[in-house]
Design a protein around this motif. Structure first.
Motif, PDB file in Angstrom:
ATOM      1  N   ASP A   1      -1.547 -13.768   4.878  1.00  0.00           N
ATOM      2  CA  ASP A   1      -1.766 -13.699   6.323  1.00  0.00           C
ATOM      3  C   ASP A   1      -1.724 -15.103   6.930  1.00  0.00           C
ATOM      4  OD1 ASP A   1      -1.968 -10.961   6.377  1.00  0.00           O
ATOM      5  OD2 ASP A   1      -4.161 -10.928   6.312  1.00  0.00           O
TER       6      ASP A   1
ATOM      7  N   THR B   1      -5.249 -12.426  -2.189  1.00  0.00           N
ATOM      8  CA  THR B   1      -3.796 -12.520  -2.003  1.00  0.00           C
ATOM      9  C   THR B   1      -3.419 -12.171  -0.568  1.00  0.00           C
ATOM     10  OG1 THR B   1      -3.459 -11.877  -4.307  1.00  0.00           O
ATOM     11  CG2 THR B   1      -1.577 -11.674  -2.832  1.00  0.00           C
ATOM     12  N   ARG B   2      -3.977 -11.088  -0.058  1.00  0.00           N
ATOM     13  CA  ARG B   2      -3.650 -10.632   1.293  1.00  0.00           C
ATOM     14  C   ARG B   2      -4.023 -11.676   2.337  1.00  0.00           C
ATOM     15  NH1 ARG B   2       0.086  -8.020   3.522  1.00  0.00           N
ATOM     16  NH2 ARG B   2       0.100 -10.052   4.538  1.00  0.00           N
ATOM     17  N   GLU B   3      -5.189 -12.281   2.182  1.00  0.00           N
ATOM     18  CA  GLU B   3      -5.642 -13.286   3.147  1.00  0.00           C
ATOM     19  C   GLU B   3      -4.763 -14.532   3.115  1.00  0.00           C
ATOM     20  OE1 GLU B   3      -9.693 -13.910   2.131  1.00  0.00           O
ATOM     21  OE2 GLU B   3     -10.344 -11.928   2.844  1.00  0.00           O
TER      22      GLU B   3
ATOM     23  N   SER C   1       4.504  -8.124   4.684  1.00  0.00           N
ATOM     24  CA  SER C   1       3.950  -6.809   4.389  1.00  0.00           C
ATOM     25  C   SER C   1       3.201  -6.869   3.056  1.00  0.00           C
ATOM     26  CB  SER C   1       5.067  -5.764   4.295  1.00  0.00           C
ATOM     27  OG  SER C   1       5.880  -6.015   3.156  1.00  0.00           O
ATOM     28  N   ASP C   2       2.412  -5.835   2.763  1.00  0.00           N
ATOM     29  CA  ASP C   2       1.727  -5.767   1.477  1.00  0.00           C
ATOM     30  C   ASP C   2       2.734  -5.801   0.329  1.00  0.00           C
ATOM     31  OD1 ASP C   2      -0.685  -5.635   2.756  1.00  0.00           O
ATOM     32  OD2 ASP C   2      -1.065  -3.513   2.309  1.00  0.00           O
ATOM     33  N   GLN C   3       3.846  -5.086   0.500  1.00  0.00           N
ATOM     34  CA  GLN C   3       4.859  -5.049  -0.548  1.00  0.00           C
ATOM     35  C   GLN C   3       5.480  -6.423  -0.766  1.00  0.00           C
ATOM     36  OE1 GLN C   3       8.434  -2.760   0.238  1.00  0.00           O
ATOM     37  NE2 GLN C   3       8.697  -2.288  -1.939  1.00  0.00           N
TER      38      GLN C   3
ATOM     39  N   ALA D   1       4.137  -9.360  -0.094  1.00  0.00           N
ATOM     40  CA  ALA D   1       3.135 -10.228  -0.708  1.00  0.00           C
ATOM     41  C   ALA D   1       3.017  -9.926  -2.199  1.00  0.00           C
ATOM     42  CB  ALA D   1       1.781 -10.040  -0.017  1.00  0.00           C
ATOM     43  N   ASP D   2       3.045  -8.655  -2.545  1.00  0.00           N
ATOM     44  CA  ASP D   2       2.961  -8.234  -3.947  1.00  0.00           C
ATOM     45  C   ASP D   2       4.166  -8.751  -4.735  1.00  0.00           C
ATOM     46  OD1 ASP D   2       1.947  -6.832  -6.184  1.00  0.00           O
ATOM     47  OD2 ASP D   2       3.133  -5.062  -5.699  1.00  0.00           O
TER      48      ASP D   2
ATOM     49  N   TRP E   1      -7.022  -8.504  -4.879  1.00  0.00           N
ATOM     50  CA  TRP E   1      -5.978  -8.316  -3.876  1.00  0.00           C
ATOM     51  C   TRP E   1      -6.393  -8.881  -2.513  1.00  0.00           C
ATOM     52  CZ3 TRP E   1      -1.257  -7.908  -2.489  1.00  0.00           C
ATOM     53  CH2 TRP E   1      -0.908  -7.422  -1.227  1.00  0.00           C
ATOM     54  N   SER E   2      -7.654  -8.798  -2.176  1.00  0.00           N
ATOM     55  CA  SER E   2      -8.108  -9.289  -0.869  1.00  0.00           C
ATOM     56  C   SER E   2      -7.797 -10.765  -0.701  1.00  0.00           C
ATOM     57  CB  SER E   2      -9.609  -9.039  -0.699  1.00  0.00           C
ATOM     58  OG  SER E   2     -10.344  -9.676  -1.730  1.00  0.00           O
TER      59      SER E   2
END
Length: 209
Positions: free
Chosen positions: A29, A24-26, A40-42, A44-45, A21-22
């Motif tokens: 961003d 994907t999040r980066e 948001s996290d949602q 991106a998910d 996940w890290s």
């Protein structure tokens, strides 16, 4: 179960492998910085896992131009970093033992898919591979599936095949190409917000055997 079919087709991301996940999040961003919009996290998910079906339609619903998004997204993806952050699902090991033609049909772009396949050691699992593009078509369009079938020599000539994937687009592509469909639910119905139908619906490939 495996011997019931003359050939197998599989999706890649979310089906055989997943990424930390890290990573994907980066990526989201950095894409957000390019587009001037935070994800948001949602969100991106939803886009990463295709939770609502068509990613392009979802982006449009958010007021984001898909062409602009994907250009930024692919600019921000580092193939080697992604490969290092990708892991193979334990229950995917059965693919190595399939005694029949096996093909890969993925939306993951070739410049990303090849390092991932090498890093997790499954490049030689497949007798034919296709990374979808605008030219090949995208699942649930049957065209990329039928292209891989042709490369495997198992076209519409009486061979019984199956396609396994983690999304509704995979199931649609299977049915549109006249194949059975296995949906492996990696994220859970609650997180997806809907159930995906298939000829087989499992949380792990281990349930098939």
């Amino acid at each position: 179960m495996v011997s019931e079919y003359d050939f197998w087709l599989l999706d890649l991301d979310g089906t055989l492998v997943d990424v930390e996940w890290s990573y994907t999040r980066e990526v989201f961003d950095r894409v957000g910085d390019r587009l001037g919009r935070e994800f948001s996290d949602q969100e991106a998910d939803i886009i990463w896992n295709g939770l609502t079906g068509s990613r392009d339609r979802q982006l449009e619903a958010w007021g984001i131009d898909p062409t602009e998004f994907w250009a930024a997204f692919h600019e921000e993806e580092d193939p080697l970093v992604r490969a290092e952050q990708t892991y193979l699902h334990d229950d995917a090991a059965f693919v190595a033992d399939i005694d029949a033609p096996v093909g890969l049909v993925t939306h993951c772009q070739e410049f990303l898919a090849e390092p991932v396949l090498e890093n997790v050691g499954i490049h030689d699992w497949f007798d034919a591979r296709l990374c979808c593009t605008e030219q090949t078509g995208w699942k649930p369009d049957p065209q990329p599936v039928e292209s891989v079938m042709a490369n495997l020599g198992v076209g519409n000539n009486g061979h019984r095949g199956v396609l396994a994937g983690d999304g509704a687009n995979d199931v649609g592509a299977a049915w549109n190409a006249g194949l059975d469909a296995i949906h492996v639910e990696r994220v859970g119905h609650e997180r997806r917000g809907q159930c995906v139908l298939g000829d087989y619906r499992v949380r792990s490939f281990d349930e098939l055997f």
